[in-house]
Design a protein around this motif. Sequence first.
Motif, PDB file in Angstrom:
ATOM      1  N   VAL A   4       0.734  -1.282  -0.135  1.00  0.00           N
ATOM      2  CA  VAL A   4       0.008   0.134  -0.020  1.00  0.00           C
ATOM      3  C   VAL A   4       0.795   1.235   0.683  1.00  0.00           C
ATOM      4  O   VAL A   4       0.282   2.149  -0.576  1.00  0.00           O
ATOM      5  CB  VAL A   4      -1.283  -0.141   1.508  1.00  0.00           C
ATOM      6  CG1 VAL A   4      -2.103   1.295   1.431  1.00  0.00           C
ATOM      7  CG2 VAL A   4      -2.090  -1.171   1.370  1.00  0.00           C
ATOM      8  N   LYS A   5       2.276   1.109   0.663  1.00  0.00           N
ATOM      9  CA  LYS A   5       2.961   2.757   0.635  1.00  0.00           C
ATOM     10  C   LYS A   5       3.553   2.490  -0.763  1.00  0.00           C
ATOM     11  O   LYS A   5       3.529   4.134  -0.886  1.00  0.00           O
ATOM     12  CB  LYS A   5       4.085   1.536   1.970  1.00  0.00           C
ATOM     13  CG  LYS A   5       5.373   3.295   2.193  1.00  0.00           C
ATOM     14  CD  LYS A   5       5.660   2.946   3.576  1.00  0.00           C
ATOM     15  CE  LYS A   5       6.767   3.555   3.122  1.00  0.00           C
ATOM     16  NZ  LYS A   5       8.209   3.684   4.092  1.00  0.00           N
ATOM     17  N   LYS A   6       3.607   1.842  -1.675  1.00  0.00           N
ATOM     18  CA  LYS A   6       4.121   1.665  -2.609  1.00  0.00           C
ATOM     19  C   LYS A   6       3.223   2.763  -3.866  1.00  0.00           C
ATOM     20  O   LYS A   6       3.445   3.408  -4.705  1.00  0.00           O
ATOM     21  CB  LYS A   6       5.073   0.695  -2.705  1.00  0.00           C
ATOM     22  CG  LYS A   6       6.240  -0.339  -2.205  1.00  0.00           C
ATOM     23  CD  LYS A   6       6.546  -1.903  -2.654  1.00  0.00           C
ATOM     24  CE  LYS A   6       7.767  -2.350  -1.960  1.00  0.00           C
ATOM     25  NZ  LYS A   6       7.742  -3.308  -2.607  1.00  0.00           N
ATOM     26  N   ARG A   7       2.182   1.616  -3.393  1.00  0.00           N
ATOM     27  CA  ARG A   7       1.065   2.227  -4.546  1.00  0.00           C
ATOM     28  C   ARG A   7       1.119   4.067  -4.017  1.00  0.00           C
ATOM     29  O   ARG A   7       0.464   4.561  -4.788  1.00  0.00           O
ATOM     30  CB  ARG A   7      -0.533   1.120  -3.848  1.00  0.00           C
ATOM     31  CG  ARG A   7      -1.111   1.141  -5.344  1.00  0.00           C
ATOM     32  CD  ARG A   7      -1.993   0.437  -4.149  1.00  0.00           C
ATOM     33  NE  ARG A   7      -1.809  -1.320  -4.447  1.00  0.00           N
ATOM     34  CZ  ARG A   7      -1.973  -2.150  -3.470  1.00  0.00           C
ATOM     35  NH1 ARG A   7      -3.993  -1.558  -2.725  1.00  0.00           N
ATOM     36  NH2 ARG A   7      -1.864  -3.231  -2.377  1.00  0.00           N
ATOM     37  N   THR A   8       0.803   4.566  -2.749  1.00  0.00           N
ATOM     38  CA  THR A   8       0.523   5.499  -2.584  1.00  0.00           C
ATOM     39  C   THR A   8       1.884   6.766  -2.959  1.00  0.00           C
ATOM     40  O   THR A   8       0.931   7.367  -3.428  1.00  0.00           O
ATOM     41  CB  THR A   8       0.007   5.721  -1.031  1.00  0.00           C
ATOM     42  OG1 THR A   8       0.703   5.304  -0.408  1.00  0.00           O
ATOM     43  CG2 THR A   8      -1.113   4.850  -1.027  1.00  0.00           C
ATOM     44  N   ALA A   9       2.891   5.757  -2.878  1.00  0.00           N
ATOM     45  CA  ALA A   9       3.844   6.707  -3.318  1.00  0.00           C
ATOM     46  C   ALA A   9       3.947   7.126  -5.135  1.00  0.00           C
ATOM     47  O   ALA A   9       4.277   8.167  -4.839  1.00  0.00           O
ATOM     48  CB  ALA A   9       5.427   6.087  -2.353  1.00  0.00           C
ATOM     49  N   ARG A  10       3.632   5.882  -5.591  1.00  0.00           N
ATOM     50  CA  ARG A  10       3.520   6.190  -6.766  1.00  0.00           C
ATOM     51  C   ARG A  10       2.690   7.317  -7.494  1.00  0.00           C
ATOM     52  O   ARG A  10       2.906   7.739  -8.097  1.00  0.00           O
ATOM     53  CB  ARG A  10       3.359   4.650  -7.717  1.00  0.00           C
ATOM     54  CG  ARG A  10       3.418   4.794  -9.281  1.00  0.00           C
ATOM     55  CD  ARG A  10       2.926   3.563  -9.665  1.00  0.00           C
ATOM     56  NE  ARG A  10       2.810   3.032 -11.182  1.00  0.00           N
ATOM     57  CZ  ARG A  10       3.712   2.694 -11.526  1.00  0.00           C
ATOM     58  NH1 ARG A  10       4.157   1.963 -11.656  1.00  0.00           N
ATOM     59  NH2 ARG A  10       2.974   2.841 -13.424  1.00  0.00           N
TER      60      ARG A  10
END
Length: 67
Positions: A4-10
């Motif tokens: 989820v962290k990677k998704r929100t960063a992207r």
Amino acid sequence: DRRVKKRTARALWQIQLNAAVRQEGLNYSKFMHGLKKANIELDRKVLSQIARQHPEIFKAIVEKIKE
């Protein structure tokens, strides 16, 4: 929630790029397509950092894509 962290960063990088590119007269999808056509292999994270910290370099990248 690493995924989820990677998704929100992207998603954040995409929003930042879209805002920066719209100031130059393009939209996000045309910008990304132009990057691939021009063989410029920078990822979204680096591009958003360049757009925030070095707008003159980002403008040069956009001009290269518009050619």
